[in-house]
Motif scaffolding. Structure first.
Motif, mmCIF file in Angstrom:
data_model
loop_
_atom_site.group_PDB
_atom_site.id
_atom_site.type_symbol
_atom_site.label_atom_id
_atom_site.label_comp_id
_atom_site.label_asym_id
_atom_site.label_seq_id
_atom_site.Cartn_x
_atom_site.Cartn_y
_atom_site.Cartn_z
ATOM 1 N N VAL A 1 1.009 -0.874 0.039
ATOM 2 C CA VAL A 1 -0.029 -0.024 0.283
ATOM 3 C C VAL A 1 0.804 1.103 -0.008
ATOM 4 O O VAL A 1 0.257 2.481 -0.843
ATOM 5 C CB VAL A 1 -0.944 -0.027 1.553
ATOM 6 C CG1 VAL A 1 -1.722 0.832 1.587
ATOM 7 C CG2 VAL A 1 -1.897 -1.277 1.174
ATOM 8 N N GLY B 1 2.300 2.396 -3.317
ATOM 9 C CA GLY B 1 1.403 2.004 -4.597
ATOM 10 C C GLY B 1 1.118 0.729 -5.087
ATOM 11 O O GLY B 1 0.425 1.024 -6.071
ATOM 12 N N TYR B 2 1.493 -0.117 -4.810
ATOM 13 C CA TYR B 2 1.278 -1.068 -6.015
ATOM 14 C C TYR B 2 0.348 -2.097 -5.400
ATOM 15 O O TYR B 2 -0.854 -2.409 -6.080
ATOM 16 C CB TYR B 2 2.229 -2.084 -5.472
ATOM 17 C CG TYR B 2 3.520 -2.056 -5.856
ATOM 18 C CD1 TYR B 2 4.038 -1.496 -7.231
ATOM 19 C CD2 TYR B 2 4.539 -1.726 -4.704
ATOM 20 C CE1 TYR B 2 5.004 -1.204 -7.365
ATOM 21 C CE2 TYR B 2 6.004 -0.928 -4.753
ATOM 22 C CZ TYR B 2 6.119 -0.865 -5.859
ATOM 23 O OH TYR B 2 7.260 0.008 -6.462
ATOM 24 N N ASP C 1 -3.652 -1.215 -4.305
ATOM 25 C CA ASP C 1 -5.381 -0.616 -3.912
ATOM 26 C C ASP C 1 -6.764 -1.952 -3.337
ATOM 27 O O ASP C 1 -6.779 -2.464 -4.883
ATOM 28 C CB ASP C 1 -5.779 0.533 -4.822
ATOM 29 C CG ASP C 1 -6.710 1.418 -4.588
ATOM 30 O OD1 ASP C 1 -7.378 1.247 -4.251
ATOM 31 O OD2 ASP C 1 -6.579 2.210 -5.081
ATOM 32 N N ARG D 1 -9.493 -0.299 -4.198
ATOM 33 C CA ARG D 1 -10.943 -0.583 -4.570
ATOM 34 C C ARG D 1 -11.682 -1.731 -6.107
ATOM 35 O O ARG D 1 -12.144 -1.763 -6.088
ATOM 36 C CB ARG D 1 -10.945 0.921 -5.333
ATOM 37 C CG ARG D 1 -10.958 1.944 -3.927
ATOM 38 C CD ARG D 1 -10.774 2.935 -4.220
ATOM 39 N NE ARG D 1 -8.948 3.410 -4.712
ATOM 40 C CZ ARG D 1 -8.638 5.207 -4.807
ATOM 41 N NH1 ARG D 1 -8.929 5.758 -5.172
ATOM 42 N NH2 ARG D 1 -7.469 5.020 -4.836
ATOM 43 N N LEU E 1 -7.200 0.707 2.905
ATOM 44 C CA LEU E 1 -6.194 0.337 1.911
ATOM 45 C C LEU E 1 -6.865 0.812 0.612
ATOM 46 O O LEU E 1 -6.720 0.399 -0.089
ATOM 47 C CB LEU E 1 -6.595 -1.117 2.201
ATOM 48 C CG LEU E 1 -5.069 -1.587 2.799
ATOM 49 C CD1 LEU E 1 -5.297 -1.637 4.485
ATOM 50 C CD2 LEU E 1 -5.274 -3.390 3.069
ATOM 51 N N THR E 2 -8.042 1.242 0.784
ATOM 52 C CA THR E 2 -8.699 2.314 -0.470
ATOM 53 C C THR E 2 -8.584 3.456 -0.861
ATOM 54 O O THR E 2 -8.698 4.515 -1.661
ATOM 55 C CB THR E 2 -9.579 1.675 0.153
ATOM 56 O OG1 THR E 2 -10.654 2.803 0.653
ATOM 57 C CG2 THR E 2 -10.243 0.074 -0.017
ATOM 58 N N CYS E 3 -7.894 4.348 0.573
ATOM 59 C CA CYS E 3 -7.630 5.930 0.348
ATOM 60 C C CYS E 3 -6.271 6.105 0.515
ATOM 61 O O CYS E 3 -6.202 7.690 1.001
ATOM 62 C CB CYS E 3 -8.500 6.659 1.192
ATOM 63 S SG CYS E 3 -9.179 6.330 2.844
ATOM 64 N N TYR E 4 -5.248 5.909 0.515
ATOM 65 C CA TYR E 4 -3.984 6.030 0.943
ATOM 66 C C TYR E 4 -3.501 6.997 0.495
ATOM 67 O O TYR E 4 -3.247 6.817 -0.718
ATOM 68 C CB TYR E 4 -3.062 4.621 1.207
ATOM 69 C CG TYR E 4 -1.927 5.614 2.256
ATOM 70 C CD1 TYR E 4 -1.943 4.791 3.651
ATOM 71 C CD2 TYR E 4 -0.469 4.925 1.002
ATOM 72 C CE1 TYR E 4 -0.242 4.988 3.445
ATOM 73 C CE2 TYR E 4 0.572 5.346 1.583
ATOM 74 C CZ TYR E 4 0.690 5.621 2.571
ATOM 75 O OH TYR E 4 1.859 5.491 3.396
ATOM 76 N N ASP E 5 -2.386 7.972 0.774
ATOM 77 C CA ASP E 5 -2.479 9.108 0.260
ATOM 78 C C ASP E 5 -0.619 9.354 0.575
ATOM 79 O O ASP E 5 0.112 10.410 0.445
ATOM 80 C CB ASP E 5 -2.563 10.226 0.074
ATOM 81 C CG ASP E 5 -3.159 11.074 1.343
ATOM 82 O OD1 ASP E 5 -2.417 10.138 2.323
ATOM 83 O OD2 ASP E 5 -3.988 11.730 0.844
ATOM 84 N N TYR F 1 -0.113 -8.314 -6.528
ATOM 85 C CA TYR F 1 -0.170 -7.221 -6.947
ATOM 86 C C TYR F 1 1.112 -6.029 -6.892
ATOM 87 O O TYR F 1 1.892 -4.911 -7.265
ATOM 88 C CB TYR F 1 -1.176 -6.150 -6.545
ATOM 89 C CG TYR F 1 -2.692 -6.573 -6.459
ATOM 90 C CD1 TYR F 1 -3.455 -6.249 -7.375
ATOM 91 C CD2 TYR F 1 -3.140 -7.112 -5.132
ATOM 92 C CE1 TYR F 1 -4.137 -7.090 -8.416
ATOM 93 C CE2 TYR F 1 -4.855 -6.952 -6.324
ATOM 94 C CZ TYR F 1 -5.067 -7.395 -6.753
ATOM 95 O OH TYR F 1 -6.890 -7.507 -7.276
#
Length: 408
Positions: free
Chosen positions: A213, A216-217, A219, A221, A265-269, A333
């Motif tokens: 996560v 960036g690998y 996600d 969603r 895990l769906t909105c990590y920035d 992923y």
């Protein structure tokens, strides 16, 4: 309680600083922590190549996390906390450069001497390759750990067998294996080894997803939105990580994705707030997996302290399936992302070439630890094993450097 036999070392040592109060398993823990092999784990790949990101885990940080999880879980069950701690710290000492990818490459090139397996190599490192204690005949006894600590590191207490990928001892280490397994039930793992193994699975599954996560690998969603993608993931997991059917895993995955703990895990920035939320997710999942195993084991064996061969660790089926799905997420992923296979192939080729070029010019190409072992080897198979030991001991950067120097 552990017995006097559990605390025995294969080579008798003169007692020292007896007034200090340290027990035999505390000494074992210190020996692993201060070993050269443990230090080298700092630049050996866990999932992401070591050194590519300061956030990501290496074999060293992974081993520390496994030890912490195992110590807490084992203590709650009644295991000696230092024994499970030692097992967690030591369990990956035999892993070569480039993680499981390097393990696969060395297994191919080492076929003439019995193959390569990271767990069997761990036993070899602990009992032969590490520099700490000499036997009366002048040969190395490795770290000379106690019987209980060595047994706790044995995930797979058997030699190589047809059709079985994992094993825990090479043929030429059979003597020390027989010593540490004396009076142990055939092929059975002690409770401490089972605790370490589950702690390894928990750390591997949860933390590799965390790293994915952050990198960036990973996600979730696409999994939430696409039933076909969920089915494909479950098929991967059923093929690689779980005895459950893909259809049954879809049900487990649906439940897992509905868990509010996984929302980060769906909105990590990458922000501080996002990192806090991500860390909370890893804590919740780790605690859940540990607590489920402890509770299920105590329900079967009672709440009295248990250790060694007095009980088996019980992990509920649903929890084991959730853990396998997290492993599958990292595998699908992260490890199978675009471009990864080309890099893996380059790593396998590098290690294969390195073994061949070292072997062709040995002992001049070996370092001062391994050159005498090569000279003392009795045949080509034994000499190949020495070369494989040399390559397996290298860190990722050292393997690249050795290959550049020796192979051009």
């Amino acid at each position: 309680m552990t017995s006097e036999r559990d605390a025995q070392r294969r080579v008798t040592e003169v007692p020292k600083d007896t007034g200090h109060g340290r027990g035999p398993y505390q000494r074992d823990r210190a020996r692993v922590l201060h070993s050269a092999g443990f230090r080298r784990l700092a630049t050996k790949t866990q999932v992401h190549t070591a050194g590519t990101d300061d956030f990501l885990r290496t074999r060293l940080t992974h081993s520390l996390e496994v030890a912490q999880i195992a110590r807490e879980m084992g203590s709650r069950l009644g295991c000696d906390p230092d024994v499970v701690d030692v097992a967690g710290l030591a369990h990956d000492l035999g892993h070569p450069p480039f993680g499981h990818n390097g393990e696969a490459a060395l297994d191919v090139v080492a076929q003439p001497c019995g193959g390569f397996e990271g767990n069997a190599q761990t036993l070899r490192v602990l009992t032969r390759l590490e520099a700490k204690v000499l036997a009366p005949d002048g040969t190395s006894a490795g770290l000379n750990l106690t019987r209980a600590s060595l047994d706790a590191t044995c995930k797979y207490p058997w030699s190589r067998e047809p059709g079985r990928r994992k094993f825990g001892v090479y043929a030429d280490d059979a003597e020390v294996f027989a010593w540490l397994r004396r009076d142990a039930p055939d092929r059975a793992r002690c409770l401490e080894a089972q605790v370490m193994d589950w702690a390894d699975d928990v750390a591997y599954s949860v933390h590799d997803v965390e790293d994915g996560v952050h990198g960036g690998y990973v996600d979730l969603r696409p999994l939430l939105a696409d039933a076909d993608e969920r089915a494909a993931l479950c098929a991967d997991v059923a093929a690689v990580y779980s005895p459950e059917s893909a259809a049954d895993l879809v049900e487990v995955l649906t439940d897992l994705l509905d868990d509010p703990a996984l929302t980060p895990l769906t909105c990590y920035d990458g922000s501080h707030r996002a990192q806090v939320a991500l860390k909370r997710t890893t804590s919740v999942l780790t605690g859940r997996f540990v607590a489920a195993a402890v509770t299920a084991t105590q329900e079967r064996s009672g709440t009295e302290p248990v250790r060694r061969y007095a009980a088996d660790l019980v992990v509920p089926r649903w929890i084991r399936a959730q853990c396998a799905l997290l492993k599958g997420i990292a595998w699908r992923y992260v490890m199978r992302r675009a471009g990864a296979e080309r890099r893996y192939e380059q790593q396998r080729q590098l290690l294969t070439e390195l073994v061949h070029v070292i072997l062709a010019e040995a002992p001049a190409t070996l370092d001062p630890v391994f050159a005498p072992l090569w000279r003392a080897a009795g045949d080509d198979s034994a000499r190949l094993r020495v070369v494989v030991d040399q390559v397996a001991s290298l860190t990722d950067p050292a393997a690249v450097s050795w290959h550049r120097r020796l192979a051009g």
